[in-house]
Design an enzyme around this catalytic site. Sequence first.
Site, PDB file in Angstrom:
ATOM      1  N   GLY A 108      -9.200  -8.552  -1.468  1.00 30.71           N
ATOM      2  CA  GLY A 108      -8.345  -8.881  -0.363  1.00 30.71           C
ATOM      3  C   GLY A 108      -8.097 -10.337  -0.280  1.00 30.71           C
ATOM      4  O   GLY A 108      -6.688 -10.271  -1.081  1.00 30.71           O
ATOM      5  N   LYS A 141     -18.288 -16.500   1.465  1.00 29.99           N
ATOM      6  CA  LYS A 141     -19.904 -16.308   1.983  1.00 29.99           C
ATOM      7  C   LYS A 141     -20.996 -15.767   0.383  1.00 29.99           C
ATOM      8  O   LYS A 141     -20.727 -14.616  -0.328  1.00 29.99           O
ATOM      9  CB  LYS A 141     -20.357 -15.382   3.889  1.00 29.99           C
ATOM     10  CG  LYS A 141     -19.657 -16.361   4.300  1.00 29.99           C
ATOM     11  CD  LYS A 141     -20.643 -15.720   5.309  1.00 29.99           C
ATOM     12  CE  LYS A 141     -20.233 -14.465   6.047  1.00 29.99           C
ATOM     13  NZ  LYS A 141     -20.171 -13.590   7.343  1.00 29.99           N
ATOM     14  N   ARG A 159       0.474  -1.351  -0.254  1.00 28.18           N
ATOM     15  CA  ARG A 159       0.035   0.196  -0.325  1.00 28.18           C
ATOM     16  C   ARG A 159       1.130   1.609   0.084  1.00 28.18           C
ATOM     17  O   ARG A 159       0.019   2.680  -0.514  1.00 28.18           O
ATOM     18  CB  ARG A 159      -1.156  -0.116   1.367  1.00 28.18           C
ATOM     19  CG  ARG A 159      -2.242  -1.087   0.734  1.00 28.18           C
ATOM     20  CD  ARG A 159      -3.007  -1.104   1.371  1.00 28.18           C
ATOM     21  NE  ARG A 159      -4.172  -1.685   1.907  1.00 28.18           N
ATOM     22  CZ  ARG A 159      -5.517  -1.852   2.204  1.00 28.18           C
ATOM     23  NH1 ARG A 159      -5.211  -1.979   3.452  1.00 28.18           N
ATOM     24  NH2 ARG A 159      -6.212  -2.609   1.704  1.00 28.18           N
ATOM     25  N   GLY A 195     -12.604  -4.030   0.490  1.00 23.97           N
ATOM     26  CA  GLY A 195     -14.214  -3.492  -0.621  1.00 23.97           C
ATOM     27  C   GLY A 195     -14.451  -3.127  -1.090  1.00 23.97           C
ATOM     28  O   GLY A 195     -15.715  -2.475  -1.952  1.00 23.97           O
TER      29      GLY A 195
HETATM   30  P1  ADP Z   1     -11.961 -11.854  -0.422  1.00 25.94           P
HETATM   31  O1  ADP Z   1     -11.447 -11.304   0.514  1.00 25.94           O
HETATM   32  O2  ADP Z   1     -11.695 -12.065  -2.236  1.00 25.94           O
HETATM   33  O3  ADP Z   1     -13.312 -10.582  -1.460  1.00 25.94           O
HETATM   34  P2  ADP Z   1     -13.626 -13.718   0.689  1.00 25.94           P
HETATM   35  O4  ADP Z   1     -13.053 -12.729   1.739  1.00 25.94           O
HETATM   36  O5  ADP Z   1     -14.941 -13.551   0.016  1.00 25.94           O
HETATM   37  O6  ADP Z   1     -12.715 -12.772  -0.681  1.00 25.94           O
HETATM   38  O7  ADP Z   1     -13.230 -14.761   0.775  1.00 25.94           O
HETATM   39  C1  ADP Z   1     -12.036 -15.636   0.673  1.00 25.94           C
HETATM   40  C2  ADP Z   1     -11.625 -17.438   1.996  1.00 25.94           C
HETATM   41  O8  ADP Z   1     -12.900 -18.030   1.563  1.00 25.94           O
HETATM   42  C3  ADP Z   1     -10.756 -17.379   2.230  1.00 25.94           C
HETATM   43  O9  ADP Z   1     -10.265 -16.986   3.526  1.00 25.94           O
HETATM   44  C4  ADP Z   1     -11.073 -19.087   1.952  1.00 25.94           C
HETATM   45  O10 ADP Z   1     -10.494 -19.570   3.004  1.00 25.94           O
HETATM   46  C5  ADP Z   1     -12.576 -19.257   2.069  1.00 25.94           C
HETATM   47  N1  ADP Z   1     -13.180 -20.034   1.314  1.00 25.94           N
HETATM   48  C6  ADP Z   1     -13.339 -19.924   0.012  1.00 25.94           C
HETATM   49  N2  ADP Z   1     -13.709 -21.619  -0.555  1.00 25.94           N
HETATM   50  C7  ADP Z   1     -13.579 -22.096   1.009  1.00 25.94           C
HETATM   51  C8  ADP Z   1     -14.550 -22.837   1.147  1.00 25.94           C
HETATM   52  N3  ADP Z   1     -14.758 -23.862   0.875  1.00 25.94           N
HETATM   53  N4  ADP Z   1     -14.962 -23.478   2.432  1.00 25.94           N
HETATM   54  C9  ADP Z   1     -14.803 -22.350   3.219  1.00 25.94           C
HETATM   55  N5  ADP Z   1     -13.627 -21.097   3.206  1.00 25.94           N
HETATM   56  C10 ADP Z   1     -13.642 -21.534   1.658  1.00 25.94           C
HETATM   57 MG    MG Z   2     -11.979 -11.273   2.543  1.00 20.62          MG
END
Ligand code: ADP
Ligand code: MG
Length: 397
Positions: free
Chosen positions: A354, A201, A38, A377
């Site tokens: 992230g 999620k 950053r 975000g």
């Molecule tokens: P981003 O930050 O890129 O938006 P998220 O925060 O939504 O992504 O999700 C990332 C997390 O999702 C990671 O820590 C990963 O371990 C978890 N994840 C991905 N697939 C699964 C799964 N099948 N079961 C549980 N956790 C998962």
């Molecule tokens: Mg995340």
Amino acid sequence: MVNNKRSIDDLNVAGKRVLLRCDFNVPMEDGKITDDVRITAALPTIKKLIADGAKLILCSHMGKPKGVDETKSLAPVAIRLSEHLGKKVIFAADNEVVGANARSAIETLTDGNVVLLENTRFRAEETKNDPAFSKELAELADIFVIDAFGTSHRAHCSTVGVTKFVSETAVGYLMQKEIQFLGNAVNNPVRPFVAILGGAKVSDKIAVINNLLEKVDTLIIGGGMAYTFLAAKGYEVGQSLLEADKIGYAKEMMQKAVDKGVNLLLPIDTVVATHFGRDAEFKTVDSDAIPSDWQGLDIGEKTRELFANAIKSAKTVIWNGPMGVFEFENFAGGTIAVAQALTSVDGTTIIGGGDSAAAVNILGFADKMTHISTGGGASLEYLEGKILPGVEAIANK
Ligand code: ADP
Ligand code: MG
């Protein structure tokens, strides 16, 4: 969105006091910066303003301190910045952020030199977008520039409030790049346009799914959120992540894809494990055959091929959210396969989010992507079709 915001190239900053809002919210451990991406991301704007002879005042938040908190001081950032710039960055140690110390440091500041203010969140008013603190910040400067993309989805004193009290505003190079890549991809994509969503999620990304279904040719869903969609198809998902209250929503989105003619791809097989753990026993099963006491932690090999084929022929790809629990080696294969597919795209590849950005960095694909957003975000809100208040507040050209 077309980028019509004033940029630092439209300013005449020589001899003027410029307040630059950066995103120096870097991860720290025991008083040490563990990752300074950053900081380096802000350097082009900082260097440009120094070269043009501005009296440069930097500010940022770090973490979520409740009032003054020494462990969240920006002092280490001043030191790291000095190293990168090869010139001293004066740290205005001041628990009031804009107090006597900060004011006197700025009074004696000469052209082309730099002061860094203390963590803006040492002031409780910061996150309330309070006019009095916004005004205090604004009075330090003649011009306000924002380059803090990662915080631009928040209307705070140092991102939005301050703009009401300065006569000139502009975006820095990092903001410009983020708006250009994310904005063009979402609103003016070269087709085929493929979006890949994953991560933990569905509930985090409801608005993203809904908005992207209006825009894309193909929507790929993997990661933890895929199991709610599989459940919506009537499959048993065992112990996998499932948001039972979102099954209805998933059905709605599947119908929306049909109505819009969007090709919606879900995992056809999945790597299941006996429990959530690095050393858990695992195997691959078809998506409609997940054993009741196992849980899906990655997309399967057939799915990797299915997804990769859809990705390779795209001209624009946006990826948000890992395909599995990539933090565990045994469940990183799906995320690696998708990253690899992105490297062979003859077009624009954008990573937002992230954990997705972290995955691409850790797995070594960073330099193969067109753009990796610095704002988790903020980039998500962009994909939701929202207008970012920190961008909105800046004057148009
Ligand atoms: P981003 O930050 O890129 O938006 P998220 O925060 O939504 O992504 O999700 C990332 C997390 O999702 C990671 O820590 C990963 O371990 C978890 N994840 C991905 N697939 C699964 C799964 N099948 N079961 C549980 N956790 C998962
Ligand atoms: Mg995340």
